[in-house]
Motif scaffolding. Sequence first.
Motif, PDB file in Angstrom:
ATOM      1  N   HIS A  41       0.779  -1.234  -0.130  1.00  0.00           N
ATOM      2  CA  HIS A  41       0.258  -0.148  -0.024  1.00  0.00           C
ATOM      3  C   HIS A  41       0.590   1.168   0.142  1.00  0.00           C
ATOM      4  O   HIS A  41       0.497   2.499  -0.579  1.00  0.00           O
ATOM      5  N   ASP A  42       2.065   1.092   0.625  1.00  0.00           N
ATOM      6  CA  ASP A  42       2.549   2.537   0.620  1.00  0.00           C
ATOM      7  C   ASP A  42       4.313   1.841   0.740  1.00  0.00           C
ATOM      8  O   ASP A  42       4.611   0.437   1.267  1.00  0.00           O
ATOM      9  N   ILE A  43       4.817   2.413   0.308  1.00  0.00           N
ATOM     10  CA  ILE A  43       6.827   2.376   0.294  1.00  0.00           C
ATOM     11  C   ILE A  43       7.212   3.627   0.422  1.00  0.00           C
ATOM     12  O   ILE A  43       7.078   4.226  -0.017  1.00  0.00           O
ATOM     13  N   SER A  44       8.315   3.300   1.162  1.00  0.00           N
ATOM     14  CA  SER A  44       9.621   4.214   1.047  1.00  0.00           C
ATOM     15  C   SER A  44      11.118   3.749   0.856  1.00  0.00           C
ATOM     16  O   SER A  44      10.996   2.533   0.544  1.00  0.00           O
ATOM     17  N   GLU A  45      12.207   4.290   0.275  1.00  0.00           N
ATOM     18  CA  GLU A  45      13.740   3.641   1.038  1.00  0.00           C
ATOM     19  C   GLU A  45      13.806   2.701   2.089  1.00  0.00           C
ATOM     20  O   GLU A  45      15.080   1.595   2.220  1.00  0.00           O
ATOM     21  N   SER A  46      13.001   2.714   2.832  1.00  0.00           N
ATOM     22  CA  SER A  46      13.783   1.816   4.748  1.00  0.00           C
ATOM     23  C   SER A  46      12.256   1.069   4.688  1.00  0.00           C
ATOM     24  O   SER A  46      13.008   0.061   5.797  1.00  0.00           O
ATOM     25  N   GLY A  47      11.451   1.075   3.977  1.00  0.00           N
ATOM     26  CA  GLY A  47      10.189  -0.092   4.385  1.00  0.00           C
ATOM     27  C   GLY A  47       8.867   0.338   3.354  1.00  0.00           C
ATOM     28  O   GLY A  47       9.192   0.844   2.270  1.00  0.00           O
ATOM     29  N   PHE A  48       8.321  -0.158   4.260  1.00  0.00           N
ATOM     30  CA  PHE A  48       6.463  -0.407   3.358  1.00  0.00           C
ATOM     31  C   PHE A  48       5.286  -1.305   4.604  1.00  0.00           C
ATOM     32  O   PHE A  48       5.689  -1.789   5.373  1.00  0.00           O
ATOM     33  N   CYS A  49       4.322  -1.027   3.590  1.00  0.00           N
ATOM     34  CA  CYS A  49       3.299  -1.566   4.923  1.00  0.00           C
ATOM     35  C   CYS A  49       2.533  -2.236   3.822  1.00  0.00           C
ATOM     36  O   CYS A  49       2.316  -1.515   2.449  1.00  0.00           O
ATOM     37  N   MET A  50       1.787  -3.569   3.704  1.00  0.00           N
ATOM     38  CA  MET A  50       0.956  -3.992   3.393  1.00  0.00           C
ATOM     39  C   MET A  50      -0.225  -4.778   3.618  1.00  0.00           C
ATOM     40  O   MET A  50       0.194  -4.859   5.151  1.00  0.00           O
ATOM     41  N   ASP A  51      -0.974  -5.858   2.979  1.00  0.00           N
ATOM     42  CA  ASP A  51      -1.962  -6.352   3.667  1.00  0.00           C
ATOM     43  C   ASP A  51      -1.353  -7.465   5.330  1.00  0.00           C
ATOM     44  O   ASP A  51      -0.177  -7.694   4.524  1.00  0.00           O
ATOM     45  N   TRP A  52      -1.962  -7.813   6.070  1.00  0.00           N
ATOM     46  CA  TRP A  52      -1.400  -8.657   7.088  1.00  0.00           C
ATOM     47  C   TRP A  52      -2.407 -10.042   6.499  1.00  0.00           C
ATOM     48  O   TRP A  52      -2.820 -10.236   5.975  1.00  0.00           O
ATOM     49  N   ARG A  53      -1.363 -10.887   7.046  1.00  0.00           N
ATOM     50  CA  ARG A  53      -1.542 -12.281   6.451  1.00  0.00           C
ATOM     51  C   ARG A  53      -1.885 -13.081   7.801  1.00  0.00           C
ATOM     52  O   ARG A  53      -0.799 -13.108   8.611  1.00  0.00           O
ATOM     53  N   PRO A  54      -2.318 -14.353   8.524  1.00  0.00           N
ATOM     54  CA  PRO A  54      -2.596 -14.825   8.855  1.00  0.00           C
ATOM     55  C   PRO A  54      -0.594 -15.939   8.658  1.00  0.00           C
ATOM     56  O   PRO A  54      -0.018 -15.617   7.715  1.00  0.00           O
ATOM     57  N   GLY A  55      -0.159 -15.742  10.022  1.00  0.00           N
ATOM     58  CA  GLY A  55       0.843 -16.901  10.237  1.00  0.00           C
ATOM     59  C   GLY A  55       2.494 -16.505   9.698  1.00  0.00           C
ATOM     60  O   GLY A  55       3.038 -16.042   9.716  1.00  0.00           O
ATOM     61  N   LEU A  56       1.680 -14.453   9.472  1.00  0.00           N
ATOM     62  CA  LEU A  56       3.344 -14.349   9.683  1.00  0.00           C
ATOM     63  C   LEU A  56       3.889 -13.481  11.354  1.00  0.00           C
ATOM     64  O   LEU A  56       3.202 -13.279  11.798  1.00  0.00           O
ATOM     65  N   SER A  57       5.067 -13.262  11.377  1.00  0.00           N
ATOM     66  CA  SER A  57       5.659 -13.593  12.359  1.00  0.00           C
ATOM     67  C   SER A  57       6.522 -12.211  12.624  1.00  0.00           C
ATOM     68  O   SER A  57       6.982 -12.148  11.591  1.00  0.00           O
ATOM     69  N   GLU A  58       6.776 -11.595  14.120  1.00  0.00           N
ATOM     70  CA  GLU A  58       8.044 -10.546  14.466  1.00  0.00           C
ATOM     71  C   GLU A  58       9.338 -11.571  14.085  1.00  0.00           C
ATOM     72  O   GLU A  58      10.352 -11.221  14.239  1.00  0.00           O
ATOM     73  N   GLN A  59       9.414 -13.029  14.690  1.00  0.00           N
ATOM     74  CA  GLN A  59      10.389 -13.500  15.084  1.00  0.00           C
ATOM     75  C   GLN A  59      11.317 -14.234  14.091  1.00  0.00           C
ATOM     76  O   GLN A  59      12.484 -13.890  13.743  1.00  0.00           O
ATOM     77  N   HIS A  60      10.768 -14.110  11.898  1.00  0.00           N
ATOM     78  CA  HIS A  60      11.141 -14.571  11.111  1.00  0.00           C
ATOM     79  C   HIS A  60      10.817 -13.238  10.020  1.00  0.00           C
ATOM     80  O   HIS A  60      10.179 -12.285   9.939  1.00  0.00           O
ATOM     81  N   GLN A  61      13.106 -13.110   9.297  1.00  0.00           N
ATOM     82  CA  GLN A  61      12.709 -12.192   7.756  1.00  0.00           C
ATOM     83  C   GLN A  61      11.206 -12.368   7.246  1.00  0.00           C
ATOM     84  O   GLN A  61      11.218 -13.825   7.219  1.00  0.00           O
ATOM     85  N   ILE A  62      11.297 -11.092   6.926  1.00  0.00           N
ATOM     86  CA  ILE A  62      10.029 -11.790   5.675  1.00  0.00           C
ATOM     87  C   ILE A  62      10.663 -10.932   3.647  1.00  0.00           C
ATOM     88  O   ILE A  62      11.804 -10.853   3.822  1.00  0.00           O
ATOM     89  N   TYR A  63      10.799 -12.289   2.975  1.00  0.00           N
ATOM     90  CA  TYR A  63      10.938 -12.202   2.057  1.00  0.00           C
ATOM     91  C   TYR A  63      10.065 -11.476   1.120  1.00  0.00           C
ATOM     92  O   TYR A  63       8.777 -12.133   1.146  1.00  0.00           O
ATOM     93  N   ILE A  64      10.496 -10.771   0.346  1.00  0.00           N
ATOM     94  CA  ILE A  64       9.330 -10.053  -0.594  1.00  0.00           C
ATOM     95  C   ILE A  64      10.254 -10.278  -2.063  1.00  0.00           C
ATOM     96  O   ILE A  64      10.951  -9.666  -2.771  1.00  0.00           O
ATOM     97  N   ARG A  65       9.215 -10.487  -3.239  1.00  0.00           N
ATOM     98  CA  ARG A  65       9.336 -10.641  -4.644  1.00  0.00           C
ATOM     99  C   ARG A  65       8.632  -9.228  -5.456  1.00  0.00           C
ATOM    100  O   ARG A  65       6.893  -9.711  -5.041  1.00  0.00           O
ATOM    101  N   ILE A  66       8.902  -8.579  -6.035  1.00  0.00           N
ATOM    102  CA  ILE A  66       8.018  -7.573  -6.632  1.00  0.00           C
ATOM    103  C   ILE A  66       8.659  -8.053  -7.751  1.00  0.00           C
ATOM    104  O   ILE A  66       9.912  -7.773  -8.608  1.00  0.00           O
ATOM    105  N   PRO A  67       8.027  -8.247  -9.119  1.00  0.00           N
ATOM    106  CA  PRO A  67       8.539  -8.374 -10.504  1.00  0.00           C
ATOM    107  C   PRO A  67       9.238  -7.064 -10.628  1.00  0.00           C
ATOM    108  O   PRO A  67       9.070  -6.211 -10.726  1.00  0.00           O
ATOM    109  N   GLY A  68      10.266  -8.143 -11.603  1.00  0.00           N
ATOM    110  CA  GLY A  68      11.898  -7.035 -12.052  1.00  0.00           C
ATOM    111  C   GLY A  68      12.875  -6.846 -11.117  1.00  0.00           C
ATOM    112  O   GLY A  68      13.825  -6.235 -11.596  1.00  0.00           O
ATOM    113  N   LEU A  69      13.145  -7.409 -10.071  1.00  0.00           N
ATOM    114  CA  LEU A  69      13.571  -7.028  -9.242  1.00  0.00           C
ATOM    115  C   LEU A  69      14.467  -8.458  -8.682  1.00  0.00           C
ATOM    116  O   LEU A  69      13.320  -9.480  -8.233  1.00  0.00           O
ATOM    117  N   GLU A  70      16.086  -7.906  -7.585  1.00  0.00           N
ATOM    118  CA  GLU A  70      15.722  -9.371  -6.853  1.00  0.00           C
ATOM    119  C   GLU A  70      15.033  -9.237  -5.836  1.00  0.00           C
ATOM    120  O   GLU A  70      14.206  -8.622  -5.442  1.00  0.00           O
TER     121      GLU A  70
END
Length: 108
Positions: A41-70
């Motif tokens: 929903h929004d993004i900056s050079e330091s972070g982003f805001c997105m929809d929450w989904r059950p199962g996402l935890s603060e203890q583990h890294q989040i990997y994000i794939r945006i088309p065309g980027l690593e």
Amino acid sequence: MTYQPHGNDRSDMNARATRAEVSLTCDVRQGTKPWMRIKLHDISESGFCMDWRPGLSEQHQIYIRIPGLELLVAHLRWKREGMIGCEFSSRLYPPVFDHIVRQSLLEN
């Protein structure tokens, strides 16, 4: 909120990060869990805001794939009202941020 592309003058590096409203579908996962389609929903050079989904935890890294980027790595920092805020492990390079915003405009 409006988006202003980065110019060549980056003298005030301590200024609050420019945020851009986006509507971009991407893939997110934690650990070995399956990839999930999520809307940014929004993004900056330091972070982003997105929809929450059950199962996402603060203890583990989040990997994000945006088309065309690593693959990007982030950490969950807050959750409220069905949304989560994440901080990138490494700030986005300004042209990458600009590319993501342009990609969002093309997707809509």
